[in-house]
Design an enzyme around this catalytic site. Structure first.
Site, PDB file in Angstrom:
ATOM      1  N   ASP A   1      -0.063 -20.640   4.674  1.00 25.59           N
ATOM      2  CA  ASP A   1       1.039 -19.676   4.582  1.00 25.59           C
ATOM      3  C   ASP A   1       0.674 -18.331   5.224  1.00 25.59           C
ATOM      4  OD1 ASP A   1       3.512 -18.781   3.887  1.00 25.59           O
ATOM      5  OD2 ASP A   1       3.093 -18.556   1.753  1.00 25.59           O
ATOM      6  N   GLY A   2       1.698 -17.621   5.681  1.00 28.34           N
ATOM      7  CA  GLY A   2       1.494 -16.255   6.178  1.00 28.34           C
ATOM      8  C   GLY A   2       1.518 -16.122   7.690  1.00 28.34           C
ATOM      9  N   ASN A   3       1.832 -17.203   8.400  1.00 26.24           N
ATOM     10  CA  ASN A   3       1.874 -17.116   9.875  1.00 26.24           C
ATOM     11  C   ASN A   3       2.917 -16.100  10.336  1.00 26.24           C
ATOM     12  OD1 ASN A   3       0.062 -19.199   9.930  1.00 26.24           O
ATOM     13  ND2 ASN A   3       1.556 -20.779  10.446  1.00 26.24           N
ATOM     14  N   GLY A   4       4.091 -16.146   9.678  1.00 32.18           N
ATOM     15  CA  GLY A   4       5.187 -15.253  10.068  1.00 32.18           C
ATOM     16  C   GLY A   4       4.794 -13.800   9.869  1.00 32.18           C
TER      17      GLY A   4
ATOM     18  N   HIS B   1       2.629 -18.999  14.304  1.00 33.47           N
ATOM     19  CA  HIS B   1       2.381 -20.441  14.142  1.00 33.47           C
ATOM     20  C   HIS B   1       1.363 -20.941  15.168  1.00 33.47           C
ATOM     21  CE1 HIS B   1       5.321 -20.592  11.054  1.00 33.47           C
ATOM     22  NE2 HIS B   1       6.370 -20.420  11.838  1.00 33.47           N
TER      23      HIS B   1
ATOM     24  N   SER C   1       7.831 -28.426   5.810  1.00 33.11           N
ATOM     25  CA  SER C   1       8.369 -28.983   4.563  1.00 33.11           C
ATOM     26  C   SER C   1       9.811 -29.440   4.762  1.00 33.11           C
ATOM     27  CB  SER C   1       8.314 -27.922   3.454  1.00 33.11           C
ATOM     28  OG  SER C   1       9.372 -27.003   3.622  1.00 33.11           O
TER      29      SER C   1
ATOM     30  N   TRP D   1      13.721 -27.047   7.398  1.00 29.89           N
ATOM     31  CA  TRP D   1      14.871 -27.258   8.301  1.00 29.89           C
ATOM     32  C   TRP D   1      15.844 -26.087   8.207  1.00 29.89           C
ATOM     33  CZ3 TRP D   1      14.489 -30.945  11.810  1.00 29.89           C
ATOM     34  CH2 TRP D   1      13.727 -32.088  11.525  1.00 29.89           C
TER      35      TRP D   1
ATOM     36  N   LEU E   1     -13.372 -37.880   8.816  1.00 29.97           N
ATOM     37  CA  LEU E   1     -12.412 -37.045   8.083  1.00 29.97           C
ATOM     38  C   LEU E   1     -11.030 -37.681   8.186  1.00 29.97           C
ATOM     39  CD1 LEU E   1     -11.557 -34.285   6.721  1.00 29.97           C
ATOM     40  CD2 LEU E   1     -11.108 -33.463   9.046  1.00 29.97           C
TER      41      LEU E   1
HETATM   42  C1  FPP Z   1       3.979 -21.042   6.632  1.00 27.05           C
HETATM   43  O1  FPP Z   1       3.951 -19.701   7.093  1.00 27.05           O
HETATM   44  C2  FPP Z   1       3.631 -21.946   7.710  1.00 27.05           C
HETATM   45  C3  FPP Z   1       4.439 -22.912   8.220  1.00 27.05           C
HETATM   46  C4  FPP Z   1       5.787 -23.180   7.703  1.00 27.05           C
HETATM   47  C5  FPP Z   1       4.013 -23.762   9.345  1.00 27.05           C
HETATM   48  C6  FPP Z   1       2.557 -24.098   9.391  1.00 27.05           C
HETATM   49  C7  FPP Z   1       2.232 -24.650  10.714  1.00 27.05           C
HETATM   50  C8  FPP Z   1       1.098 -24.415  11.415  1.00 27.05           C
HETATM   51  C9  FPP Z   1      -0.033 -23.601  10.957  1.00 27.05           C
HETATM   52  C10 FPP Z   1       0.954 -25.012  12.746  1.00 27.05           C
HETATM   53  C11 FPP Z   1       0.170 -26.294  12.719  1.00 27.05           C
HETATM   54  C12 FPP Z   1       1.139 -27.364  12.812  1.00 27.05           C
HETATM   55  C13 FPP Z   1       0.924 -28.660  13.096  1.00 27.05           C
HETATM   56  C14 FPP Z   1       2.091 -29.442  13.391  1.00 27.05           C
HETATM   57  C15 FPP Z   1      -0.356 -29.346  13.147  1.00 27.05           C
HETATM   58  P1  FPP Z   1       5.288 -18.875   7.097  1.00 27.05           P
HETATM   59  O2  FPP Z   1       5.975 -19.070   8.394  1.00 27.05           O
HETATM   60  O3  FPP Z   1       6.120 -19.246   5.902  1.00 27.05           O
HETATM   61  O4  FPP Z   1       4.746 -17.422   6.961  1.00 27.05           O
HETATM   62  P2  FPP Z   1       5.463 -16.207   6.229  1.00 27.05           P
HETATM   63  O5  FPP Z   1       5.548 -16.579   4.774  1.00 27.05           O
HETATM   64  O6  FPP Z   1       4.543 -15.065   6.483  1.00 27.05           O
HETATM   65  O7  FPP Z   1       6.808 -16.028   6.873  1.00 27.05           O
END
Ligand code: FPP
Length: 244
Positions: A18-21, A35, A63, A67, A129
């Site tokens: 979590d936290g990419n955004g 991402h 998840s 969508w 793994l």
């Molecule tokens: C949650 O962060 C992250 C996701 C919904 C996507 C995770 C995907 C990856 C790390 C890419 C790897 C993917 C594959 C297919 C191998 P968020 O977007 O909810 O972050 P936020 O809460 O800060 O907005």
């Protein structure tokens, strides 16, 4: 940080990445850049699992609720999955990583379904793994699918046990996660492995996923190695000491 001894290592680690955004927004970048950075970090953590001897890694990549995100982000995440398979499969295969998919494959584009199935087939005999990629995965959906199949198979009520239910889940044959890591500080399960997490230990860190590197991962493993897992029972030594 030092690596715990093998008997104190979790056999199965699951991660809510979590936290990419927020990582991207903090830098004035589009969410997809987060991402992409998260994908780079995933590569580091997979390598660390192979190096450290973690046997199962489950990652929450998309998840059943994702969508509902803007079209651009959904398409971007689909593209990242294809990209990872196109560009990382060779190295993952060389590292001895067995790729599995958990979730609803049938709702993904036909080209993605094919790539995922090819990656699973190519790596099926690897054993360093097991990497479970939760993509279009939801814990409730998984349980509903299991119940539907149990009924279709005509299993009688008395035959339904926890082990039987486990054998109908996407994770059939995979031990339950010992350690679940959630980055970015949120304290919720978000429909991830809700059956399998019954006795998992949690490690939550405020660090955003793209910045959760090898050192932080080691810290999570070390913290896990110091946990006292009682599975609802009492510590037998402590009990004897207090009742002698
Ligand atoms: C949650 O962060 C992250 C996701 C919904 C996507 C995770 C995907 C990856 C790390 C890419 C790897 C993917 C594959 C297919 C191998 P968020 O977007 O909810 O972050 P936020 O809460 O800060 O907005």
């Amino acid at each position: 940080m030092s690596l715990p001894s093998s008997e104190k290592l979790p056999q199965h680690v699951a991660i809510i990445m979590d936290g990419n955004g927020r990582w991207a927004v903090k830098r004035g970048l589009p969410r997809l850049a987060g991402h992409r950075a998260g994908t780079e970090n995933l590569r580091r953590i997979i390598r660390a699992c192979v190096e450290f001897g973690v046997k199962y890694l489950t990652i929450y990549a998309f998840s059943t609720e994702n969508w509902g995100r803007p079209r651009e982000e959904v398409d971007g995440l689909m593209h990242i999955l294809e990209d990872v398979i196109d560009h990382e499969l060779k190295e993952l295969n060389q590292q001895g990583v067995q790729i599995r998919h958990i979730g609803r494959l049938d709702q993904l584009a036909a080209s993605i379904q094919k790539k995922v199935l090819d990656a699973v087939k190519t790596t099926q005999h690897n054993d360093r793994l097991v990497l479970n990629v939760a993509f279009n995965y939801g814990g409730r959906d998984e349980i509903v699918q299991a119940i539907q199949q149990i009924i279709r198979d005509g299993v009688s009520a008395e035959k339904i046990t926890p082990d039987l239910v486990s054998s109908y889940l996407y994770t059939a044959g995979v031990p339950d996660p010992d350690l679940i890591i959630r980055t970015s500080g949120e304290l919720r399960i978000s429909n991830f492995l809700i059956w399998q997490a019954a006795y998992a230990e949690w490690f939550v860190t405020p660090i955003y996923w793209p910045d959760f590197g090898k050192e932080e991962f080691l810290k999570a493993l070390e913290t896990f190695s110091n946990r006292d897992r009682r599975y609802g029972k009492v510590d037998s030594k402590e009990y004897e000491d207090n009742h002698a």
